[in-house]
Structures are given as C-alpha cells and as structure tokens.
Design a protein around this motif. Structure first.
Motif, short mmCIF file in Angstrom:
data_model
loop_
_atom_site.label_atom_id
_atom_site.label_comp_id
_atom_site.label_asym_id
_atom_site.label_seq_id
_atom_site.Cartn_x
_atom_site.Cartn_y
_atom_site.Cartn_z
N ARG A 197 -10.92 -12.17 7.66
CA ARG A 197 -9.64 -12.47 6.84
C ARG A 197 -9.19 -11.39 5.72
O ARG A 197 -8.30 -11.47 5.34
N ASN A 198 -10.11 -10.48 5.70
CA ASN A 198 -9.57 -9.36 4.72
C ASN A 198 -10.54 -8.32 5.19
O ASN A 198 -11.52 -8.32 6.04
N PHE A 199 -10.21 -6.96 4.71
CA PHE A 199 -10.83 -5.85 5.08
C PHE A 199 -12.31 -5.89 4.70
O PHE A 199 -13.07 -5.23 5.67
N LYS A 200 -12.87 -6.22 3.53
CA LYS A 200 -14.17 -6.12 3.26
C LYS A 200 -14.92 -7.06 4.32
O LYS A 200 -16.09 -6.86 4.79
N GLU A 201 -14.44 -8.34 4.88
CA GLU A 201 -15.25 -9.18 5.43
C GLU A 201 -15.27 -8.15 7.05
O GLU A 201 -16.26 -8.50 7.67
N ALA A 202 -14.14 -7.65 7.68
CA ALA A 202 -13.97 -7.21 8.71
C ALA A 202 -15.08 -5.78 8.68
O ALA A 202 -15.70 -5.56 9.61
N ASN B 155 -11.90 -1.21 -2.01
CA ASN B 155 -12.41 -2.42 -1.42
C ASN B 155 -13.94 -2.02 -1.36
O ASN B 155 -14.64 -3.10 -1.52
N MET B 156 -14.23 -0.94 -1.01
CA MET B 156 -15.86 -0.72 -1.13
C MET B 156 -16.16 -1.04 -2.56
O MET B 156 -17.43 -1.65 -2.54
N LYS B 157 -15.83 -0.41 -3.32
CA LYS B 157 -16.38 -0.67 -4.69
C LYS B 157 -16.19 -1.89 -4.87
O LYS B 157 -17.19 -2.53 -5.71
N GLU B 158 -15.46 -2.84 -4.74
CA GLU B 158 -15.34 -4.31 -4.87
C GLU B 158 -16.62 -5.01 -4.09
O GLU B 158 -17.20 -5.75 -4.87
N LEU B 159 -16.95 -4.49 -3.17
CA LEU B 159 -18.24 -5.10 -2.59
C LEU B 159 -19.51 -4.60 -3.14
O LEU B 159 -20.30 -5.27 -3.37
N VAL B 160 -19.43 -3.22 -3.92
CA VAL B 160 -20.55 -3.02 -4.59
C VAL B 160 -20.73 -3.76 -5.75
O VAL B 160 -21.63 -4.35 -6.46
N GLU B 161 -19.55 -4.04 -6.39
CA GLU B 161 -19.53 -4.88 -7.62
C GLU B 161 -19.95 -6.37 -7.43
O GLU B 161 -20.74 -7.00 -8.19
N LEU B 162 -19.71 -6.82 -6.53
CA LEU B 162 -20.01 -8.30 -6.09
C LEU B 162 -21.55 -8.26 -5.57
O LEU B 162 -22.25 -9.20 -5.95
N SER C 76 -15.05 -16.36 13.53
CA SER C 76 -15.39 -17.06 12.41
C SER C 76 -15.31 -16.68 11.17
O SER C 76 -15.20 -15.37 10.97
N THR C 77 -15.05 -17.31 10.15
CA THR C 77 -14.82 -16.98 8.80
C THR C 77 -15.33 -17.99 7.71
O THR C 77 -15.38 -19.14 8.19
N TYR C 78 -15.30 -17.80 6.48
CA TYR C 78 -15.59 -18.76 5.41
C TYR C 78 -14.51 -19.11 4.82
O TYR C 78 -14.39 -18.61 3.50
N GLU C 79 -13.79 -19.93 5.25
CA GLU C 79 -12.41 -20.57 4.51
C GLU C 79 -12.52 -22.09 4.83
O GLU C 79 -13.63 -22.55 5.38
N LYS C 80 -11.53 -22.65 4.51
CA LYS C 80 -11.59 -23.99 4.77
C LYS C 80 -10.81 -24.78 5.96
O LYS C 80 -11.32 -25.83 6.49
N GLU C 81 -9.83 -24.07 6.20
CA GLU C 81 -8.82 -24.50 7.42
C GLU C 81 -9.62 -24.12 8.66
O GLU C 81 -9.50 -23.09 9.16
N LYS D 31 -19.78 -14.99 0.97
CA LYS D 31 -19.62 -15.30 2.39
C LYS D 31 -18.21 -14.80 2.94
O LYS D 31 -17.98 -14.27 3.96
N ARG D 32 -17.15 -15.05 2.04
CA ARG D 32 -15.70 -14.71 2.37
C ARG D 32 -15.66 -13.08 2.45
O ARG D 32 -14.87 -12.59 3.12
N GLU D 33 -16.45 -12.42 1.73
CA GLU D 33 -16.43 -11.00 1.68
C GLU D 33 -17.42 -10.49 2.82
O GLU D 33 -17.38 -9.23 2.87
N GLY D 34 -17.87 -11.41 3.62
CA GLY D 34 -18.71 -10.72 4.83
C GLY D 34 -20.28 -10.50 4.66
O GLY D 34 -20.69 -9.88 5.49
N PHE D 35 -20.49 -10.94 3.48
CA PHE D 35 -22.17 -10.63 3.39
C PHE D 35 -22.78 -11.39 4.27
O PHE D 35 -22.42 -12.80 4.22
N SER D 36 -23.57 -11.04 5.16
CA SER D 36 -24.53 -11.81 5.99
C SER D 36 -25.74 -12.50 5.16
O SER D 36 -25.87 -12.27 4.19
#
Length: 188
Positions: free
Chosen positions: A8-13, A93-100, A179-184, A127-132
């Motif tokens: 659903r976003n670049f980081k997850e993909a 976006n990669m920096k946001e993953l490191v910050e998370l 698969s993705t980690y959203e509600k709908e 999980k929404r940002e693609g972390f396994s």
C-alpha cells in the motif's frame, strides 16, 4: 532474475521486494544479517564511512543496505542522494524505515524469553511499513513465534487487497490479491 512486491506504500513494497530476492534477507536490514553492525556505526573506524560511500556511489547488489548503513551512521539524505543519484523521495522513505527501527528498538527485551512490551499502535505501524515478524523479533530481542502470537492477540492480521488485472476496462475473471496490514478486506 526479477522480484515482484505489492504494498500500500513504497516502504511496504520495498521490504517485501527485498524478501522476495532469495538472498536470505527479511527486509531492509534489522534481520541479524547486516555486514556492518549498529555498534560499528556508533564509532566508525577509519575507512568505514569511505567504504559505505563507495558502495553507495557504484551500483551493486548490496547498495540498498549500504544506504541504510549510511543513514544509521548519520550521513545526510542530501549526501546520499549526491552519491547515489537516487531521487530524494526514495532516500527519505528509507530514512523513515530507519527511524521506525529506532522507535521499535526502544522496546527491546533484555532476554529473548521476556514478554514483548511494544505498543499495539507501533506494532501495527511496523507491519503497515512492511516489517516482517523476523525483523521485529530481531529488533525486540525476541522470537519470531512470540511476535506472531502477540500480533494475533492484538488482532493485527493481514487483509487482502485486489489487483485488478484488467485495469477496470472490463470485468476481471482472474484477479489476484496481495496481503497488507490495513482494516478493509477486498477478498470475496
């Protein structure tokens, strides 16, 4: 070879794409398989920053991980963009993953058998940002099974989204889902 990842976003993909490469990595680092550790980056020895910059400057199979090392070592996004000639949006976006990762790391257990104390909203965000689950277990100093159990207990489960194989031009009889980690849920 090729890899396909849909999110659903670049980081997850991005994280899914790295997992699908069959290089035994479980995402954008934080999986226990980094060549350069956080400890090494805290007080880099002579030549380490030069090595990181060289690996970013020249396209190679490990370049993406060296961008992560650069971010963790404190190189600016502008410098990484200049070295790699990648668009700033991707580096941000990669920096946001490191910050998370750093936020998650604050919940790190002293021992792997301890109860995981991560906040549910942070786990959902990860999980929404693609972390396994493997990455989360590594960051939390726990076990993959314990992360999975916690997710289920907190009702953090994947849903499935439709990929319209006919681009809405006409009814698709063979759509597929990711698969993705959203509600709908979009599965029928």
């Amino acid at each position: 070879g090729e890899a396909m990842s849909i999110g659903r976003n670049f980081k997850e993909a991005l994280q899914k794409g790295i997992r699908s490469l069959e290089i035994s990595r479980f995402g954008f680092g934080a999986d226990g398989k980094d060549k350069i550790t956080d400890q090494m980056l805290k007080e880099p020895e002579n030549g380490l920053i030069k090595l990181i910059k060289d690996k970013i400057r020249v396209p190679n199979g490990e370049r993406i991980f060296y961008i992560r090392y650069a971010l963790k070592a404190g190189l600016s996004c502008d410098e990484i963009c200049s070295l790699s000639h990648m668009d700033r949006w991707f580096i941000d976006n990669m920096k946001e993953l490191v910050e998370l990762e750093e936020k998650i790391n604050k919940f790190r257990n002293n021992k792997p058998d301890e109860e995981i104390k991560i906040a549910p909203d942070l786990l959902q965000e990860a999980k929404r940002e693609g972390f396994s689950d493997r990455q989360l277990a590594y960051l939390l100093n726990s076990k993959e099974e314990k992360v999975r159990e916690l997710r289920k207990k907190q009702n953090i489960k994947p849903v499935y989204k439709l990929v319209d194989t006919c681009a809405a031009e006409f009814e698709a009889f063979t759509p597929y889902y990711y698969s993705t980690y959203e509600k709908e849920e979009e599965r029928i």
